[in-house]
Design an enzyme around this catalytic site. Structure first.
Site, PDB file in Angstrom:
ATOM      1  N   CYS A   2       0.856  -1.251   0.012  1.00  0.00           N
ATOM      2  CA  CYS A   2       0.307   0.041  -0.069  1.00  0.00           C
ATOM      3  C   CYS A   2       0.888   1.229   0.114  1.00  0.00           C
ATOM      4  O   CYS A   2       2.006   1.375   0.790  1.00  0.00           O
ATOM      5  CB  CYS A   2      -0.677  -0.048   1.206  1.00  0.00           C
ATOM      6  N   ARG A  27       5.805  -0.544  -5.868  1.00  0.00           N
ATOM      7  CA  ARG A  27       5.576  -1.642  -4.916  1.00  0.00           C
ATOM      8  C   ARG A  27       4.553  -2.953  -4.920  1.00  0.00           C
ATOM      9  O   ARG A  27       4.702  -3.753  -4.274  1.00  0.00           O
ATOM     10  CB  ARG A  27       5.261  -0.777  -3.733  1.00  0.00           C
ATOM     11  N   TRP A  74      -3.006  -2.707  -1.449  1.00  0.00           N
ATOM     12  CA  TRP A  74      -2.446  -4.172  -1.704  1.00  0.00           C
ATOM     13  C   TRP A  74      -3.406  -4.996  -0.519  1.00  0.00           C
ATOM     14  O   TRP A  74      -3.282  -5.000   0.578  1.00  0.00           O
ATOM     15  CB  TRP A  74      -1.028  -4.617  -1.594  1.00  0.00           C
ATOM     16  N   ASN A 103      -2.697   2.189   5.687  1.00  0.00           N
ATOM     17  CA  ASN A 103      -1.743   0.961   5.284  1.00  0.00           C
ATOM     18  C   ASN A 103      -1.544   0.281   6.610  1.00  0.00           C
ATOM     19  O   ASN A 103      -1.681   0.634   7.845  1.00  0.00           O
ATOM     20  CB  ASN A 103      -0.279   1.456   5.042  1.00  0.00           C
ATOM     21  N   GLY A 104      -1.763  -1.084   6.767  1.00  0.00           N
ATOM     22  CA  GLY A 104      -1.432  -1.914   7.986  1.00  0.00           C
ATOM     23  C   GLY A 104      -2.799  -2.551   7.852  1.00  0.00           C
ATOM     24  O   GLY A 104      -3.579  -2.951   6.977  1.00  0.00           O
ATOM     25  N   GLU A 482      17.399 -19.477  -3.174  1.00  0.00           N
ATOM     26  CA  GLU A 482      17.130 -18.085  -4.080  1.00  0.00           C
ATOM     27  C   GLU A 482      16.605 -18.522  -5.640  1.00  0.00           C
ATOM     28  O   GLU A 482      15.670 -17.866  -6.073  1.00  0.00           O
ATOM     29  CB  GLU A 482      18.224 -17.271  -4.004  1.00  0.00           C
ATOM     30  N   LYS A 486      13.007 -17.576  -7.141  1.00  0.00           N
ATOM     31  CA  LYS A 486      12.849 -16.695  -8.221  1.00  0.00           C
ATOM     32  C   LYS A 486      12.068 -17.233  -9.202  1.00  0.00           C
ATOM     33  O   LYS A 486      11.203 -16.445  -9.658  1.00  0.00           O
ATOM     34  CB  LYS A 486      14.402 -16.411  -9.073  1.00  0.00           C
ATOM     35  N   GLU A 489       8.502 -17.351  -7.909  1.00  0.00           N
ATOM     36  CA  GLU A 489       8.042 -15.991  -7.799  1.00  0.00           C
ATOM     37  C   GLU A 489       7.024 -15.384  -9.181  1.00  0.00           C
ATOM     38  O   GLU A 489       6.227 -14.852  -9.320  1.00  0.00           O
ATOM     39  CB  GLU A 489       8.909 -14.921  -7.479  1.00  0.00           C
ATOM     40  N   HIS A 505      17.332 -37.988   0.739  1.00  0.00           N
ATOM     41  CA  HIS A 505      16.469 -38.245   1.874  1.00  0.00           C
ATOM     42  C   HIS A 505      15.088 -37.849   1.603  1.00  0.00           C
ATOM     43  O   HIS A 505      14.386 -37.593   2.653  1.00  0.00           O
ATOM     44  CB  HIS A 505      17.130 -37.350   2.990  1.00  0.00           C
ATOM     45  N   LYS A 604       6.277  -5.418  -3.614  1.00  0.00           N
ATOM     46  CA  LYS A 604       7.447  -4.906  -3.268  1.00  0.00           C
ATOM     47  C   LYS A 604       7.050  -4.182  -1.780  1.00  0.00           C
ATOM     48  O   LYS A 604       6.106  -3.781  -1.420  1.00  0.00           O
ATOM     49  CB  LYS A 604       7.824  -3.788  -4.087  1.00  0.00           C
TER      50      LYS A 604
END
Ligand code: HGA
Length: 609
Positions: A2, A27, A74, A103-104, A482, A486, A489, A505, A604
């Protein structure tokens, strides 16, 4: 996440609000909106489209106003839909009196909703935010500051608020608790925003509000009230931000641009690093590093993987034990504090809600040796920490982090060297050699970027896969994690990262022709072990895609595809292997036609829990 922008001025603020939203767009958001005074009434425009579409709607309605608030949302509570988009309105008698953006997350929204419904308020959305609008309206007696102050006392959870009231057209009130909010000071005009970046071009005079603060903005004054409701002075910072930094240039996506910016970003991050010195991390760093006997790294997502890589480096070079923990876990569990710990937080934005809360939690437990590695010098985490190292990645727009990650690795490697030096573990010769290699990284990364055409050839083969396995060993294990993150995502392919030794395993059961196995094969002490792991995959009909350093003697065959990396880069090898995996994820996502820079459901600067 947001974004909030608010303005009170003597000129038309619509361009300021829309421009501010555009700067926060990167974002990630799912809807947006704006509310302003139109004549004697509050009017709003909301949209589930991009800010550019909102701007067209605003233009077609010929809105002009001197005071207003705007928001990118968001969704956390209630679907991404126009009726849930902010600003939210309230007015008990059916006439709108209050407009608010938030926001929040308001944790006690259910209890408040029940109470306000009984009091006659009708809810139009499923958001937790609308509760706050009605609560403020229920407390409003002609002074919006007093109503916001009284409402905040009843709110549990995290919020940044910007509020305007129909009967006070030259006033804007903000409140902050847990979510970022700044006040921007102008001449005869003042602003609110969730990030100073939104105000670039309007003002460079910024007050970072603290948790519990409420701020009252008029044309000629800005007054902050602290958590006790008392007037207080907060420092005014001069913050220079350049709005034009985020142009796409010749690239197809920001992610591609940011992958290719890495030689520059890593070089900039090392700017001024002529010698290895504790002071690079801030005044008093030497004393802090002398007084610690362990390191606790707290981070989320990609930054967490940077932290995992740093564990290998710090333990290897400095011989100081390191634990790495996901911030959202650490902040809520019982742990055993040790004041001789260096608490190291890593975050691109420095506003990541869980990491910031974990840092505050660690401090509450008495651990005051704190260091943040972060890309934003003015962020909450930097302000909360004793020491800081600012990476110079520049603005990162792509939601999937690339240059922020490699610049974090750069700073972390430097940290490992500095701590090793302070602990007397680094010979002058070794120090000079490692520093030379570190400073050579921009050139080494450029050589890796030249492999792009080979990666593109692989990407088309991956496009129709639904699962993938990433293998690495030692300090390349976090890079495998990572790489998997990537890929999932941005291409939505289910991917998992494993230390190659763990294959037998469990994950070996998944290996078939349909499951590509991407392997990081550095020319290091574990190479022969890794080759055995690759044989285990090969023997079961698995298809291997190997990024192999020069001289590893791994050759292509029907089921083994190899891209040869330039020379092995010793301890810094993870940085180079991270870059090839970014290229792979990017080109697979392009081949699948996904929205690379704005992957579904992600955002973001994760400023909510
Ligand atoms: N809880 C609010 C705001 C969400 C938010 O801050 N996202 O970054 C909502 O769902 O509208």
């Amino acid at each position: 996440m947001c974004g909030i922008v608010g303005a009170v001025a003597q000129r038309n603020v619509i361009p300021v609000l829309l421009e501010g939203l555009k700067r926060l767009e990167y974002r990630g958001y799912d809807s947006c909106g704006i509310a302003v005074f139109q004549g004697a009434e509050l009017q709003r425009v909301r949209s589930t489209e991009r800010v550019a579409v909102l701007a067209e709607q605003v233009q077609s309605q010929q809105l002009e106003a001197v005071t207003g608030i705007a928001h990118t949302r968001w969704a956390t509570h209630g679907a991404p839909a126009t009726h849930n988009a902010h600003p939210h309105f309230s007015g008990h008698t059916g006439h709108t009196r209050i407009a608010l953006v938030h926001n929040g997350i308001i944790e006690n929204h259910e209890a408040l909703r029940e109470r306000l419904t009984k009091a006659g308020y009708v809810f139009e959305s499923q958001t937790d935010t609308e509760v706050v609008a009605h609560l403020i309206d229920s407390l409003y007696q002609g002074d919006v500051l007093q109503a916001v102050k009284a409402a905040c006392v009843q709110l549990h959870g995290a919020y940044a608020l910007a509020v305007i009231a129909k009967d006070e057209p030259h006033r804007l009130v903000g409140a902050r608790n847990g979510s970022p909010l700044v006040a921007g000071l102008g001449e005869g005009e003042n602003f609110l925003a969730s990030d100073a970046l939104a105000l670039a071009g309007e003002t460079s005079q910024i007050i970072y509000l603290e948790d519990g603060d409420v701020v009252d903005l008029h044309l000629d004054s800005v007054q902050v009230y602290d958590a006790q409701g008392e007037p207080c002075q907060r420092e005014v910072h001069t913050v220079h931000l350049h709005a034009g930094e985020a142009d796409l240039g010749p690239y197809r996506h920001y992610m591609q641009k940011e992958i290719f910016e890495q030689p520059r970003a890593v070089g900039d991050t090392l700017q001024g690093v002529e010698v290895v010195s504790p002071e690079l991390f801030g005044a008093g760093a030497k004393e802090v590093f002398q007084n610690i006997d362990q390191v606790l790294i707290l981070a989320c997502g990609t930054s967490f993987y940077a932290g995992l890589t740093a564990k290998y480096w710090i333990e290897s070079l400095a011989k100081v034990p390191v634990s790495v923990e996901i911030a959202s876990e650490y902040r809520y569990r019982d742990s055993v504090p040790n004041p001789r710990t260096l608490v190291l937080t890593i975050s691109q934005s420095g506003e990541t809600a869980d990491t910031l809360a974990a840092l505050k939690h660690a401090r509450k437990l008495g651990m005051e040796n704190t260091l943040t590695i972060c890309n934003v010098a003015s962020s909450a985490m930097v302000r909360e920490s004793k020491l800081a190292y600012i990476t110079r990645a520049g603005v990162e727009v792509g939601v999937a982090s690339t240059k922020a990650f490699t610049t974090q690795l750069t700073a972390l490697f430097l940290l490992a060297m500095v701590v090793a030096q302070v602990k007397g573990q680094l010979s002058a010769e070794q120090e000079a050699d490692l520093l030379r290699k570190l400073r050579h990284m921009p050139v080494a990364i450029s050589a890796v970027l030249a492999l792009e055409p080979q990666v593109i050839a692989w990407a088309s083969r991956f496009a129709n896969k639904e699962h993938a396995l990433f293998l690495g060993r030692g300090m390349h294990y976090p890079i495998a994690l990572e790489g998997a993150l990537k890929l999932k995502e941005i291409s939505y392919i289910h991917a998992e990262g494993y230390p190659a030794g763990e294959l037998k395993h469990g994950p070996l059961a998944l290996v078939t022709q349909a499951m590509p196995v991407i392997t990081i094969a550095p020319h290091d002490a574990l190479l022969e072990k890794l080759k055995s792991n690759m044989q285990e995959v090969h023997a079961r009909g698995g298809e291997l895609y190997v990024f192999a350093d020069a001289n590893t003697q791994i050759n292509s065959s029907d089921t083994i595809h190899v891209i040869h990396m330039p020379e092995h880069y010793g301890l810094l090898s993870p940085v180079l292997h991270a870059v090839t995996l970014q290229l792979l994820a990017y080109h697979v996502a392009c081949a699948r036609g996904t929205d690379v820079d704005k992957p579904r459901n992600l955002a973001k600067s994760v400023t909510v829990e």
